[in-house]
Design a protein around this motif. Structure first.
Motif, PDB file in Angstrom:
ATOM      1  N   ARG A 115      -0.451   0.149  -4.900  1.00  0.00           N
ATOM      2  CA  ARG A 115       0.499   1.207  -5.246  1.00  0.00           C
ATOM      3  C   ARG A 115       1.236   1.718  -4.007  1.00  0.00           C
ATOM      4  N   ILE A 116       0.505   1.901  -2.898  1.00  0.00           N
ATOM      5  CA  ILE A 116       1.150   2.348  -1.663  1.00  0.00           C
ATOM      6  C   ILE A 116       2.159   1.309  -1.204  1.00  0.00           C
ATOM      7  N   ARG A 117       1.781   0.051  -1.276  1.00  0.00           N
ATOM      8  CA  ARG A 117       2.685  -1.010  -0.857  1.00  0.00           C
ATOM      9  C   ARG A 117       3.951  -1.033  -1.706  1.00  0.00           C
ATOM     10  N   TRP A 118       3.804  -0.854  -2.999  1.00  0.00           N
ATOM     11  CA  TRP A 118       5.009  -0.835  -3.837  1.00  0.00           C
ATOM     12  C   TRP A 118       5.849   0.396  -3.527  1.00  0.00           C
ATOM     13  N   ALA A 119       5.213   1.534  -3.310  1.00  0.00           N
ATOM     14  CA  ALA A 119       5.958   2.766  -3.016  1.00  0.00           C
ATOM     15  C   ALA A 119       6.842   2.590  -1.788  1.00  0.00           C
ATOM     16  N   VAL A 120       6.329   1.862  -0.767  1.00  0.00           N
ATOM     17  CA  VAL A 120       7.092   1.660   0.463  1.00  0.00           C
ATOM     18  C   VAL A 120       8.100   0.528   0.308  1.00  0.00           C
ATOM     19  N   PHE A 121       7.613  -0.665  -0.069  1.00  0.00           N
ATOM     20  CA  PHE A 121       8.487  -1.834  -0.102  1.00  0.00           C
ATOM     21  C   PHE A 121       9.413  -1.857  -1.321  1.00  0.00           C
ATOM     22  N   GLY A 122       8.947  -1.322  -2.436  1.00  0.00           N
ATOM     23  CA  GLY A 122       9.746  -1.334  -3.646  1.00  0.00           C
ATOM     24  C   GLY A 122      10.515  -0.047  -3.852  1.00  0.00           C
ATOM     25  N   GLY A 123       9.789   1.055  -4.049  1.00  0.00           N
ATOM     26  CA  GLY A 123      10.445   2.311  -4.355  1.00  0.00           C
ATOM     27  C   GLY A 123      11.313   2.837  -3.237  1.00  0.00           C
ATOM     28  N   GLU A 124      10.841   2.766  -1.990  1.00  0.00           N
ATOM     29  CA  GLU A 124      11.581   3.321  -0.861  1.00  0.00           C
ATOM     30  C   GLU A 124      12.617   2.352  -0.303  1.00  0.00           C
ATOM     31  N   MET A 125      12.196   1.111  -0.031  1.00  0.00           N
ATOM     32  CA  MET A 125      13.071   0.176   0.669  1.00  0.00           C
ATOM     33  C   MET A 125      13.849  -0.748  -0.260  1.00  0.00           C
ATOM     34  N   GLY A 126      13.442  -0.838  -1.522  1.00  0.00           N
ATOM     35  CA  GLY A 126      14.159  -1.663  -2.483  1.00  0.00           C
ATOM     36  C   GLY A 126      14.093  -3.147  -2.191  1.00  0.00           C
ATOM     37  N   LEU A 145      -7.478  -2.387   4.248  1.00  0.00           N
ATOM     38  CA  LEU A 145      -7.862  -1.122   4.854  1.00  0.00           C
ATOM     39  C   LEU A 145      -7.057   0.015   4.239  1.00  0.00           C
ATOM     40  N   LEU A 146      -7.727   1.138   4.045  1.00  0.00           N
ATOM     41  CA  LEU A 146      -7.085   2.329   3.486  1.00  0.00           C
ATOM     42  C   LEU A 146      -7.373   3.527   4.370  1.00  0.00           C
ATOM     43  N   VAL A 147      -6.377   4.380   4.532  1.00  0.00           N
ATOM     44  CA  VAL A 147      -6.558   5.655   5.214  1.00  0.00           C
ATOM     45  C   VAL A 147      -6.416   6.755   4.168  1.00  0.00           C
ATOM     46  N   HIS A 148      -7.392   7.681   4.173  1.00  0.00           N
ATOM     47  CA  HIS A 148      -7.378   8.811   3.246  1.00  0.00           C
ATOM     48  C   HIS A 148      -7.271  10.125   4.006  1.00  0.00           C
ATOM     49  N   VAL A 149      -6.622  11.074   3.381  1.00  0.00           N
ATOM     50  CA  VAL A 149      -6.713  12.469   3.800  1.00  0.00           C
ATOM     51  C   VAL A 149      -7.385  13.186   2.642  1.00  0.00           C
ATOM     52  N   PRO A 193      -5.277   8.648  -0.874  1.00  0.00           N
ATOM     53  CA  PRO A 193      -4.929   7.487  -0.053  1.00  0.00           C
ATOM     54  C   PRO A 193      -3.482   7.603   0.411  1.00  0.00           C
ATOM     55  N   VAL A 194      -3.257   7.501   1.732  1.00  0.00           N
ATOM     56  CA  VAL A 194      -1.917   7.738   2.267  1.00  0.00           C
ATOM     57  C   VAL A 194      -1.361   6.551   3.043  1.00  0.00           C
ATOM     58  N   ALA A 195      -2.190   5.568   3.363  1.00  0.00           N
ATOM     59  CA  ALA A 195      -1.728   4.426   4.147  1.00  0.00           C
ATOM     60  C   ALA A 195      -2.633   3.232   3.885  1.00  0.00           C
ATOM     61  N   THR A 196      -2.080   2.045   4.083  1.00  0.00           N
ATOM     62  CA  THR A 196      -2.861   0.823   3.875  1.00  0.00           C
ATOM     63  C   THR A 196      -2.304  -0.313   4.715  1.00  0.00           C
ATOM     64  N   VAL A 252       2.677   3.249   5.344  1.00  0.00           N
ATOM     65  CA  VAL A 252       2.323   4.667   5.326  1.00  0.00           C
ATOM     66  C   VAL A 252       3.300   5.360   4.395  1.00  0.00           C
ATOM     67  N   LEU A 253       2.776   6.156   3.465  1.00  0.00           N
ATOM     68  CA  LEU A 253       3.662   6.878   2.554  1.00  0.00           C
ATOM     69  C   LEU A 253       4.590   7.797   3.350  1.00  0.00           C
ATOM     70  N   PRO A 254       5.855   7.923   2.925  1.00  0.00           N
ATOM     71  CA  PRO A 254       6.859   8.627   3.731  1.00  0.00           C
ATOM     72  C   PRO A 254       6.448  10.017   4.203  1.00  0.00           C
ATOM     73  N   LYS A 255       5.845  10.806   3.352  1.00  0.00           N
ATOM     74  CA  LYS A 255       5.545  12.190   3.744  1.00  0.00           C
ATOM     75  C   LYS A 255       4.430  12.287   4.781  1.00  0.00           C
ATOM     76  N   TRP A 256       3.747  11.160   5.055  1.00  0.00           N
ATOM     77  CA  TRP A 256       2.647  11.168   6.027  1.00  0.00           C
ATOM     78  C   TRP A 256       3.009  10.462   7.328  1.00  0.00           C
ATOM     79  N   ARG A 257       4.262  10.093   7.530  1.00  0.00           N
ATOM     80  CA  ARG A 257       4.632   9.285   8.701  1.00  0.00           C
ATOM     81  C   ARG A 257       4.632  10.077  10.004  1.00  0.00           C
ATOM     82  N   ARG A 258       4.798  11.343   9.949  1.00  0.00           N
ATOM     83  CA  ARG A 258       4.800  12.146  11.182  1.00  0.00           C
ATOM     84  C   ARG A 258       3.450  12.835  11.390  1.00  0.00           C
ATOM     85  N   THR A 259       2.416  12.178  10.941  1.00  0.00           N
ATOM     86  CA  THR A 259       1.059  12.688  11.089  1.00  0.00           C
ATOM     87  C   THR A 259       0.213  11.651  11.828  1.00  0.00           C
TER      88      THR A 259
END
Length: 270
Positions: free
Chosen positions: A22-33, A58-62, A66-69, A115-122
């Motif tokens: 899901r994270i991968r689709w959110a970045v490569f599909g939803g965000e970058m098209g 690998l997954l990173v959680h806050v 899950p916010v990154a993979t 990394v999901l967009p809202k977590w990139r500056r963390t």
């Protein structure tokens, strides 16, 4: 956003894999098209490499979120046999890696760094890199070989990015690999990276201050990556990438210090 308890884990369950996809689709599909409309039906991005028993996710959680993979693909004997090459990695489908492999070197291929967009500056990027390093060390990996996203489908801009990397001293002094002619690249790029003004500056030899896409810059500065080829066209994402090698023993000391500080008193969840 810095609230919550940070941790990384190796994906071991179906839910973990679903979170990664899901994270991968959110970045490569939803965000970058960059993905097909078919993948939008499930909003998950997965390939055959993901199901191999030699691929680590690998997954990173806050907290519980899950916010990154990313994935780290280890050499696979079946893939090597099918390719007829010395190492069973996905990149070997597109590049002849025989000149890079040496006795005693254990390669792995990191990819799908998201990394999901809202977590990139963390701290998410650092946690993902720390996870990649720790898990690769645990599995005996000595080198990573990968291809960094150049954020463009323009051959002109991709080549310019590689020249900027060379100007910064980031070409490998040890390895050089030939890439195939990018005949599948579009004749009319839809996503330039550089402005006309930046291209004009490059033509005048004014390299200082020219931008470089985030991925190659990040891995060169924090992980000691060195680039080993001209830009490579990725037909799956329809995007140019820049092949690179990273030696785990050559990661900058300040990066390792940062990794240790992140996990001081924290045990990664596996």
């Amino acid at each position: 956003m810095t609230c919550g308890h940070w941790r990384w884990r190796v994906a071991t369950t179906q839910r973990d894999m679903d979170d990664a996809a899901r994270i991968r689709w959110a970045v490569f599909g939803g965000e970058m098209g960059l993905l097909t409309e078919q993948s939008a039906l499930s909003r998950r991005e997965m390939t055959s490499i993901d199901t191999l028993d030699t691929t680590v996710h690998l997954l990173v959680h806050v907290g519980s979120e899950p916010v990154a993979t990313m994935r780290v693909a280890l050499p696979n004997a079946e893939v090597a046999a099918n390719l007829g090459g010395p190492v069973g990695l996905e990149l070997a489908q597109r590049l002849d890696l025989s000149g890079v492999i040496r006795p005693g070197m254990v390669f792995a291929e990191p990819s799908r760094f998201c990394v999901l967009p809202k977590w990139r500056r963390t701290q998410a990027v650092s946690w993902l890199q720390a996870a990649m390093y720790a898990e690769s060390r645990r599995r005996g990996v000595t080198h990573w070989i990968a291809s960094a996203n150049l954020e463009t489908d323009s051959p002109e801009d991709a080549l310019l990015a590689s020249r900027v990397a060379a100007h910064r001293g980031w070409l490998s002094p040890r390895w050089r690999v030939d890439v195939p002619d990018p005949r599948q690249a579009p004749k009319r790029p839809r996503k330039p990276f550089y402005t006309p003004e930046e291209r004009a500056r490059a033509e005048q030899g004014l390299w200082d201050g020219l931008r470089l896409p985030r991925s190659p810059s990040l891995f060169a500065t924090t992980m000691g990556a060195r680039f080993i080829a001209e830009p490579l066209y990725d037909a799956y994402f329809q995007w140019f990438t820049l092949p690179l090698v990273m030696a785990l023993d050559e990661i900058p000391a300040d990066t390792l210090t940062h990794f240790h500080a992140l996990q001081d008193g924290v045990s990664p969840a596996v």
